[in-house]
Enzyme design. Sequence first.
Site, PDB file in Angstrom:
ATOM      1  CE  LYS A  57      -3.484  -0.713  -0.572  1.00  0.00           C
ATOM      2  NZ  LYS A  57      -3.856  -1.280  -1.923  1.00  0.00           N
ATOM      3  CB  THR A  58       4.242   2.149   0.108  1.00  0.00           C
ATOM      4  OG1 THR A  58       4.830   1.028  -0.567  1.00  0.00           O
ATOM      5  CG2 THR A  58       4.152   1.890   1.594  1.00  0.00           C
ATOM      6  CB  THR A  60       4.559  -1.829  -4.342  1.00  0.00           C
ATOM      7  OG1 THR A  60       3.260  -2.373  -4.137  1.00  0.00           O
ATOM      8  CG2 THR A  60       5.196  -1.532  -3.001  1.00  0.00           C
ATOM      9  CE1 TYR A 280      -8.306   6.003   1.878  1.00  0.00           C
ATOM     10  CE2 TYR A 280      -8.429   4.430   0.086  1.00  0.00           C
ATOM     11  CZ  TYR A 280      -7.685   5.172   0.973  1.00  0.00           C
ATOM     12  OH  TYR A 280      -6.323   5.094   0.948  1.00  0.00           O
TER      13      TYR A 280
HETATM   14  P1  A3P Z   1      -4.851   3.949  -2.158  1.00  0.00           P
HETATM   15  O1  A3P Z   1      -5.635   3.118  -3.125  1.00  0.00           O
HETATM   16  O2  A3P Z   1      -5.176   3.678  -0.732  1.00  0.00           O
HETATM   17  O3  A3P Z   1      -4.914   5.441  -2.489  1.00  0.00           O
HETATM   18  P2  A3P Z   1       0.206  -0.658  -3.636  1.00  0.00           P
HETATM   19  O4  A3P Z   1       0.300  -0.720  -5.116  1.00  0.00           O
HETATM   20  O5  A3P Z   1       1.538  -0.829  -2.971  1.00  0.00           O
HETATM   21  O6  A3P Z   1      -0.862  -1.555  -3.106  1.00  0.00           O
HETATM   22  O7  A3P Z   1      -0.194   0.821  -3.242  1.00  0.00           O
HETATM   23  C1  A3P Z   1      -1.457   1.368  -3.587  1.00  0.00           C
HETATM   24  C2  A3P Z   1      -1.356   2.866  -3.390  1.00  0.00           C
HETATM   25  O8  A3P Z   1      -0.494   3.424  -4.383  1.00  0.00           O
HETATM   26  C3  A3P Z   1      -2.642   3.598  -3.579  1.00  0.00           C
HETATM   27  O9  A3P Z   1      -3.297   3.576  -2.326  1.00  0.00           O
HETATM   28  C4  A3P Z   1      -2.198   4.995  -4.055  1.00  0.00           C
HETATM   29  O10 A3P Z   1      -2.345   5.985  -3.063  1.00  0.00           O
HETATM   30  C5  A3P Z   1      -0.713   4.815  -4.361  1.00  0.00           C
HETATM   31  N1  A3P Z   1      -0.261   5.338  -5.647  1.00  0.00           N
HETATM   32  C6  A3P Z   1       0.894   6.034  -5.842  1.00  0.00           C
HETATM   33  N2  A3P Z   1       1.033   6.382  -7.116  1.00  0.00           N
HETATM   34  C7  A3P Z   1      -0.062   5.910  -7.777  1.00  0.00           C
HETATM   35  C8  A3P Z   1      -0.492   5.976  -9.142  1.00  0.00           C
HETATM   36  N3  A3P Z   1       0.239   6.581 -10.061  1.00  0.00           N
HETATM   37  N4  A3P Z   1      -1.673   5.419  -9.458  1.00  0.00           N
HETATM   38  C9  A3P Z   1      -2.427   4.800  -8.494  1.00  0.00           C
HETATM   39  N5  A3P Z   1      -2.063   4.703  -7.197  1.00  0.00           N
HETATM   40  C10 A3P Z   1      -0.890   5.249  -6.837  1.00  0.00           C
END
Ligand code: A3P
Length: 326
Positions: A57-58, A60, A280
């Site tokens: 959730k960062t 990735t 959300y």
């Molecule tokens: P949220 O959906 O809570 O906003 P991961 O891929 O590690 O699961 O991380 C998901 C998170 O990536 C998303 O969390 C979002 O905030 C972040 N994120 C960063 N750059 C992004 C992008 N270009 N497109 C979509 N999400 C992005």
Amino acid sequence: LSSAPPLQLAERYFQLYPEESDPVWGNPCDDLRHQKIWSKNKTCDQLPRFLVIGPQKTGTTALYTFLSIHPAISSNLPSPDTFEEIQFFNGKNYYKGLDWYMSFFPASKNESSRYLFEKSATYFDGELVPRRAHALLPRAKLITILLSPARRAYSWYQHTRVHGDPVANNYSFHSVITASDTAPKPLRDLRNRCLNPGKYAQHLERWLSYYPPQQLHIIDGEQLRQNPVETLHELQRFLKITPAFNYSSHLRYDPKKGFFCQVTNEDRTKCLGKSKGRQYPPMEDKSYKLLQRYYLSHNTALVKLLKRLGLRTIPQWLKEDLTDTV
Ligand code: A3P
């Protein structure tokens, strides 16, 4: 001199050395004796040169997707069970062995100019992962993304809700993060998945007890979100990839998505799916305050660690998480 058949011999051996029954895979080509018995049809090159280790959730998936656009970088093939992540060094997949892992990295003729990588966001906080990863890939570079641990926890909670997790749907975020040790196990499990990966300093120290700091690159998750072009240029410098790929014409902010997306043509972009960058409600203030206090010692340790690693600027989110915690 007589010897028992191989199977009996192995059983006897592991009776004598039970601590060795859990395998740790090394690279067969790093040891001449192993190389000699390694099949001629196999290579040792089908291994990643860098790992994106998470945490979850960062951002990735965004990093993984943007790296895959790079002409000199190749990711692993998708897994039927865990999609873009192989999740080899944590969990049961590790016991499937080296051949299984290498089959995710297709051989290519142009090895020297190709940077293979894999991204498994669960690696970051896996107890056994640094040891196992180091045994196989001691020279690999490690990429981690850090974001406010409070926001990360909230994002994970939202993620599990959308995935239909009954606990997340029956309990508010505040009840999850304040669940006590006597709470039902599913609730404690969710609380732990929300909170534990965010103890960044602790997990990073574990990685640093195996890998030298020069092999670790830390990305500020906020910077990745707001300025992925610069983030990817910095990453290429760290990985020493030349010629550098100019991302500025390949990524564009999409106002509808609210994030940067991949440019597909003049007026079109391809964004990550709806599960990434969800809408959300904002976190309740009382939960954020509680998490600021909860992470205070961890975030303080992180500042110290970042300074020790020579990071010139402390991320803005970390400064904010550390203010007004009383
Ligand atoms: P949220 O959906 O809570 O906003 P991961 O891929 O590690 O699961 O991380 C998901 C998170 O990536 C998303 O969390 C979002 O905030 C972040 N994120 C960063 N750059 C992004 C992008 N270009 N497109 C979509 N999400 C992005």
